[in-house]
Design an enzyme around this catalytic site. Sequence first.
Site, short mmCIF file in Angstrom:
data_model
loop_
_atom_site.label_atom_id
_atom_site.label_comp_id
_atom_site.label_asym_id
_atom_site.label_seq_id
_atom_site.Cartn_x
_atom_site.Cartn_y
_atom_site.Cartn_z
N ASN A 87 30.66 50.02 20.05
CA ASN A 87 29.41 49.97 20.81
C ASN A 87 28.78 51.35 21.01
O ASN A 87 27.59 51.46 21.36
CB ASN A 87 29.60 49.29 22.18
CG ASN A 87 29.74 47.78 22.09
OD1 ASN A 87 30.38 47.16 22.92
ND2 ASN A 87 29.16 47.17 21.06
N ARG B 70 25.39 52.16 19.40
CA ARG B 70 24.09 51.72 19.94
C ARG B 70 23.26 52.92 20.38
O ARG B 70 23.76 54.05 20.42
CB ARG B 70 24.32 50.76 21.10
CG ARG B 70 24.97 49.48 20.63
CD ARG B 70 25.03 48.45 21.71
NE ARG B 70 25.62 47.23 21.17
CZ ARG B 70 25.46 46.02 21.67
NH1 ARG B 70 24.74 45.84 22.75
NH2 ARG B 70 26.03 44.97 21.11
N ASP C 83 28.70 37.93 25.30
CA ASP C 83 27.67 38.15 24.29
C ASP C 83 26.32 37.56 24.72
O ASP C 83 26.28 36.54 25.41
CB ASP C 83 28.14 37.50 22.97
CG ASP C 83 27.47 38.13 21.76
OD1 ASP C 83 26.66 39.07 21.92
OD2 ASP C 83 27.75 37.67 20.63
C1 FPP Z 1 26.93 42.02 24.45
O1 FPP Z 1 25.61 41.57 24.50
C2 FPP Z 1 27.26 42.72 25.66
C3 FPP Z 1 27.71 44.00 25.74
C4 FPP Z 1 27.92 44.88 24.57
C5 FPP Z 1 28.02 44.60 27.04
C6 FPP Z 1 28.64 43.69 28.04
C7 FPP Z 1 28.48 44.30 29.36
C8 FPP Z 1 28.23 43.68 30.52
C9 FPP Z 1 28.21 42.21 30.74
C10 FPP Z 1 27.91 44.47 31.71
C11 FPP Z 1 28.88 45.52 32.03
C12 FPP Z 1 30.22 45.00 32.33
C13 FPP Z 1 31.08 45.58 33.11
C14 FPP Z 1 32.45 45.01 33.23
C15 FPP Z 1 30.74 46.78 33.91
P1 FPP Z 1 24.59 42.16 23.46
O2 FPP Z 1 23.94 43.34 24.08
O3 FPP Z 1 25.29 42.42 22.17
O4 FPP Z 1 23.57 40.99 23.34
P2 FPP Z 1 22.78 40.58 22.01
O5 FPP Z 1 23.83 40.19 21.00
O6 FPP Z 1 21.95 39.43 22.48
O7 FPP Z 1 21.96 41.76 21.61
#
Ligand code: FPP
Length: 243
Positions: A65, A68, A17
Amino acid sequence: MDYTKLKIPNHIAIILDGNGRWAKNLGLKRSEGHKAGYENLKKLCVHILKTGVKYLSVYAFSTENFKRSEEEVGYLMNLIAKKFKSDAKYFMENNIKVVFSGIRDNLRKDVLESMDYITNLTKNNKKGTFNVCLNYGGHLEITDMTKKIAKLVKENKLDIDNINEDIVNKNLYQDLPPIDLLIRTSGEQRVSNFMLWQLSYAEFYFPTVHFPDFNEEEFDKSLIEYTKRDRRFGGINYDKEID
Ligand code: FPP
């Protein structure tokens, strides 16, 4: 860090996160946060399995997700399609078996191809298992497991009286051991429909750093904290009781 002095969990799960907030704090686009998150994950995965952890599960993309923006979903899918091809060699060199949990519906063909490519290539690797939860939901996993077991019963391949926890586990997306430690970065303290069956007795740890900054040093702090935890699994540790 002397890892021999620490308790090493067998299975660690991470809710990745804070990529978006990390990027915003630096005046960057959210996509830059995901890119940095992936690069961090790639290094961290090797480090975690080197400490003796045998299974690492991560929440890369939930079924929710897809709500989004088209731009963000597209960016994440491109990243997944590209990196699981171009970094397959890296996971091979580090002897890591890559598996996926989730459903294939709604995933693009190039994403599925990339997932299948790395799964096949790394299937005999022995250092540890990297379970990537992609298009994943915890309720959906339990619902799908229920359907699989019901089908086995209906086809007379399984007696209803023989359904037990082991049968349940074997009919989830992957047959994994229970999670010992769940880490969610960014200070949020929620499970968000992640691996609900596997988390039953997990210890929880909530560092405040955003995922791209959750480096080896930050991870090692989670092992120190885990070492201090007294896991009782519903029993009592009589040696440690005070009164
Ligand atoms: C949450 O942060 C993260 C995600 C929904 C995606 C996680 C993906 C990765 C780390 C990269 C891809 C991974 C692989 C295994 C290819 P957020 O976007 O919700 O952050 P925020 O809460 O600060 O908006």
